[in-house]
Scaffold this active site. Structure first.
Site, PDB file in Angstrom:
ATOM      1  N   GLU A   1       0.816  -1.209   0.000  1.00 61.26           N
ATOM      2  CA  GLU A   1       0.000   0.000   0.000  1.00 61.26           C
ATOM      3  C   GLU A   1       0.852   1.262   0.000  1.00 61.26           C
ATOM      4  OE1 GLU A   1      -2.207  -1.107   3.337  1.00 61.26           O
ATOM      5  OE2 GLU A   1      -0.626  -0.594   4.736  1.00 61.26           O
TER       6      GLU A   1
ATOM      7  N   CYS B   1       3.571   8.374   1.382  1.00 62.97           N
ATOM      8  CA  CYS B   1       4.217   7.368   2.233  1.00 62.97           C
ATOM      9  C   CYS B   1       4.285   6.076   1.420  1.00 62.97           C
ATOM     10  CB  CYS B   1       3.394   7.179   3.498  1.00 62.97           C
ATOM     11  SG  CYS B   1       3.996   5.847   4.548  1.00 62.97           S
TER      12      CYS B   1
ATOM     13  N   CYS C   1       7.157  -7.814   6.042  1.00 68.94           N
ATOM     14  CA  CYS C   1       8.296  -7.290   6.801  1.00 68.94           C
ATOM     15  C   CYS C   1       8.782  -8.390   7.730  1.00 68.94           C
ATOM     16  CB  CYS C   1       7.884  -6.065   7.604  1.00 68.94           C
ATOM     17  SG  CYS C   1       9.245  -5.315   8.507  1.00 68.94           S
TER      18      CYS C   1
ATOM     19  N   CYS D   1       7.446  -6.637  14.596  1.00 74.06           N
ATOM     20  CA  CYS D   1       6.976  -5.782  15.699  1.00 74.06           C
ATOM     21  C   CYS D   1       5.585  -6.248  16.136  1.00 74.06           C
ATOM     22  CB  CYS D   1       6.937  -4.321  15.280  1.00 74.06           C
ATOM     23  SG  CYS D   1       8.537  -3.730  14.709  1.00 74.06           S
TER      24      CYS D   1
ATOM     25  N   CYS E   1       2.118  -4.584  14.902  1.00 77.89           N
ATOM     26  CA  CYS E   1       2.003  -4.245  13.489  1.00 77.89           C
ATOM     27  C   CYS E   1       1.489  -5.435  12.682  1.00 77.89           C
ATOM     28  CB  CYS E   1       3.378  -3.819  12.979  1.00 77.89           C
ATOM     29  SG  CYS E   1       3.448  -3.617  11.209  1.00 77.89           S
TER      30      CYS E   1
ATOM     31  N   CYS F   1       0.040   1.571   9.087  1.00 79.32           N
ATOM     32  CA  CYS F   1       0.915   0.692   8.322  1.00 79.32           C
ATOM     33  C   CYS F   1       0.412  -0.744   8.276  1.00 79.32           C
ATOM     34  CB  CYS F   1       2.296   0.733   8.982  1.00 79.32           C
ATOM     35  SG  CYS F   1       3.377  -0.552   8.451  1.00 79.32           S
TER      36      CYS F   1
HETATM   37  S1  SF4 Z   1       6.323  -1.620  12.416  1.00 76.61           S
HETATM   38 FE1  SF4 Z   1       5.717  -3.291  11.015  1.00 76.61          FE
HETATM   39  S2  SF4 Z   1       6.472  -2.682   8.980  1.00 76.61           S
HETATM   40 FE2  SF4 Z   1       7.510  -1.392  10.516  1.00 76.61          FE
HETATM   41  S3  SF4 Z   1       9.432  -2.516  10.973  1.00 76.61           S
HETATM   42 FE3  SF4 Z   1       7.925  -3.207  12.510  1.00 76.61          FE
HETATM   43  S4  SF4 Z   1       7.024  -5.055  11.599  1.00 76.61           S
HETATM   44 FE4  SF4 Z   1       8.066  -3.964   9.936  1.00 76.61          FE
END
Ligand code: SF4
Length: 363
Positions: free
Chosen positions: A98, A111, A118, A122, A125, A342
């Site tokens: 996106e 953005c 990823c 995290c 997320c 995100c």
């Molecule tokens: S917040 Fe999400 S997209 Fe950003 S580094 Fe952490 S896991 Fe990856």
């Protein structure tokens, strides 16, 4: 006319992946000035090949065929206030990413995503929880900017800023990200001070960035200012703990004399306590130039045990930081009505805080 051959081990040549040399291959047999005409059309006027009015019609069709777009639009959503546009794209191979276009009174910011998925994991997320699929190519990242810029133009706005802050960890794909920076700077004409690369704290990537020639802004997704909490929120902290990260940030600032920001997603009872404000202020003070803290109230996530800090708590945290001498901005949670945080749209699920629990202040 045929598509230019990809170089050894290189990504397929899509419209905004081709460099000038590859475009010259596509234009073989044409007058030499065509290269500049087409390049300016693509990067300065954001035209598609079929819109290049200074190029013969047959050539436009050939260019369209030789330089396919890399992104197929799946959905476009616009927020109720009309100031946030979110694009969901499908890439070759089926991954989805996106891009968000944010229209402010004084600027328009795109953005962009830098990876499909990823690997950083995290806990808060949705992208991280879905895991890593693949790196984006330079062409895929540049195309997000150009297509958002075309959309901005329809809304009578001009894109002024690009933040590498969408899905993925930009410094885990830094060759493609840097090639994008060079294209945006050298061909689209964007100033380095309007380009911001974010990182969750990949210290070697920050150090490589410090050696690059253009002084782009650095944004560090900090979210916690002690290692115990940060290890939990941002697992890469176990590899690059706060002392190392702070030192790399300080060296970046000394090398570039550029603005550094700390991003702080404010989570109710987790990182919004007085001790968090004090620890954050202490890290800011260790830098040679003051960092700017962006507080990001998390999108509401009904049904999950942890949540973003309520508005009154956000204001309290902000004023605590200000009293401690920290520059701070509370980011309006853009696009709450379109899930613009995100990873939320592509992953098809809300941001999840399943592993986190509110904890008492350490006072
Ligand atoms: S917040 Fe999400 S997209 Fe950003 S580094 Fe952490 S896991 Fe990856």
């Amino acid at each position: 006319m045929s598509s230019p051959a990809p170089r050894a081990n290189a990504a397929p040549v899509t419209r905004y992946h081709a460099d000038r040399e590859q475009l010259a291959e596509v234009l073989a047999g044409q007058p030499r000035y065509r290269l500049d005409q087409v390049w300016a059309g693509l990067y300065q006027r954001f035209e598609t090949p079929d819109e290049l009015s200074n190029v013969p019609k047959a050539l436009r069709a050939d260019l369209t065929a030789a330089l396919p777009e890399a992104l197929q639009l799946v959905t476009e959503q616009i927020s109720d206030r009309g100031d946030t546009v979110k694009f969901l794209w499908e890439l070759h191979g089926g991954s989805r990413i996106e891009t968000v276009l944010m229209l402010y009174p004084d600027r328009a910011t795109v953005c962009v995503s830098t990876q499909a998925g990823c690997a950083m994991g995290c806990g808060f997320c949705a992208t991280g929880q879905a895991g890593f699929t693949r790196q984006l190519t330079t062409g895929e990242i540049v195309e997000q900017v150009i297509r958002a810029a075309r959309r901005a133009r329809e809304l009578e706005r001009r894109v002024s800023n690009v933040v590498f802050m969408g899905m993925g960890e930009p410094l885990a794909n830094d060759a493609a990200v840097w090639a994008t920076v060079e294209r945006l700077h050298g061909d689209v004409g964007m100033s380095a001070r309007h380009l911001t690369i974010s990182t969750v704290g990949l210290v070697p990537g920050i150090r490589r960035l410090a050696e690059r020639p253009l002084p782009v802004n650095l944004a560090v997704s900090l979210h916690a200012a002690n290692d115990r909490l940060r290890d939990e929120l941002v697992p890469i902290n176990k590899r690059y703990p706060l002392a190392e990260l702070t030192e790399a940030c300080a060296d970046y600032l000394r090398a570039k004399n550029r603005r550094l920001s700390f991003e702080w997603a404010l989570i109710d009872g987790v990182n919004d306590r007085p001790s968090d404000a004090r620890e954050l202020a202490a890290i800011s003070r260790r830098l040679p130039l003051p960092a700017h803290v962006n507080i990001i109230p998390l999108n509401p996530t009904p049904g999950w045990p942890t949540r973003g800090t309520p508005r009154a708590g956000v204001e309290e945290f902000r004023s605590r930081l200000e009293d401690l001498g920290v520059n701070v901005t509370v980011r309006r949670n853009r696009g709450t009505d379109i899930d613009a945080a995100c990873g939320q749209l592509a992953a098809g699920q809300p941001v999840v805080l399943s592993t986190l629990r509110a904890r008492p202040d350490t006072d």
